[in-house]
Design a protein around this motif. Sequence first.
Motif, short mmCIF file in Angstrom:
data_model
loop_
_atom_site.label_atom_id
_atom_site.label_comp_id
_atom_site.label_asym_id
_atom_site.label_seq_id
_atom_site.Cartn_x
_atom_site.Cartn_y
_atom_site.Cartn_z
N LEU A 21 1.89 -2.43 4.72
CA LEU A 21 3.03 -1.53 4.93
C LEU A 21 4.33 -2.32 4.98
CD1 LEU A 21 1.72 1.00 7.60
CD2 LEU A 21 2.21 1.45 5.19
N THR A 61 -5.54 1.22 6.81
CA THR A 61 -4.23 0.77 6.36
C THR A 61 -3.88 -0.57 7.00
OG1 THR A 61 -3.51 3.04 6.13
CG2 THR A 61 -1.79 1.37 6.22
N SER A 62 -3.42 -1.49 6.19
CA SER A 62 -2.99 -2.80 6.69
C SER A 62 -1.52 -2.73 7.09
CB SER A 62 -3.19 -3.85 5.60
OG SER A 62 -2.31 -4.93 5.77
N ILE A 119 -1.61 7.20 10.47
CA ILE A 119 -1.97 6.59 9.20
C ILE A 119 -3.46 6.27 9.21
CG2 ILE A 119 0.32 5.64 8.75
CD1 ILE A 119 -0.62 2.99 9.82
N PRO A 120 -4.08 6.18 8.05
CA PRO A 120 -5.52 5.90 8.01
C PRO A 120 -5.85 4.56 8.66
CG PRO A 120 -4.69 6.59 5.86
CD PRO A 120 -3.50 6.39 6.74
N ALA A 139 1.15 9.87 5.26
CA ALA A 139 1.14 9.95 6.73
C ALA A 139 1.70 11.29 7.18
CB ALA A 139 1.97 8.81 7.33
N ARG A 186 5.35 -3.29 1.51
CA ARG A 186 5.87 -2.13 0.77
C ARG A 186 7.28 -1.79 1.27
NH1 ARG A 186 4.14 1.53 -2.75
NH2 ARG A 186 5.13 3.58 -2.72
N GLN A 223 0.82 -1.19 0.00
CA GLN A 223 0.00 0.00 0.00
C GLN A 223 0.87 1.25 0.00
OE1 GLN A 223 -2.00 -1.73 3.64
NE2 GLN A 223 -3.61 -0.41 2.85
N VAL A 271 0.78 4.93 1.56
CA VAL A 271 0.07 5.62 2.63
C VAL A 271 0.65 7.02 2.79
CG1 VAL A 271 -0.46 5.64 5.09
CG2 VAL A 271 -0.39 3.48 3.85
#
Length: 196
Positions: free
Chosen positions: A133, A128-129, A124-125, A85, A136, A81, A83
Amino acid sequence: CGAPFASGIAGFAGYEALRWREPSVASPPSPYGAPDFHFGVFDAIAAFDRIDRRAYVLARDRHAEEALISALSQAGDARPQFVEARISPPDRDRYVAQVLETKARIGAGDLFQANIALTMRAEIPDATSAYGLFRRGVVATRPPHGAYIRIGDTEILSFSPERFFRVGENRRIIAEPVKGTRRRGRDEESDRALLR
């Protein structure tokens, strides 16, 4: 596959675990609510070979292999993902004060080694997993080792965990610490030069 770990004991020990070994220099409890340490015995692992771009399931037996494959098939989408932040920078003055205090404690003989880390916080939202992260981060940093650990509500992402030792050929134990060390020299003279 040649993975360095196919089954066995894995986990983590936080800095707070020191209080179990050396109560005189105990640090405050973890601000994250995580346990001081947590280890588990694993009969199977998923290994990802970045060079060959292949994934493997390695297991002690067929039952463990099937159980892990079943769990992985139910894990859902874990694509990497992106993200956005907001990162809160560390407090520089506090960090400098910690370094000066640590140097004074080393000089006083209270301790001989310390790790003063900078803490960076990011919002972070909620959607978000953490595993996304982690994936990534592995793609972006290409670490020699990586680990994702989930214990209850605590998730730990590590992009270069230190391996205390490995068992090599003829059951020889090889220690390869990451920090604070230098390789041995070729002979006693070069050892002494490195020591100086």
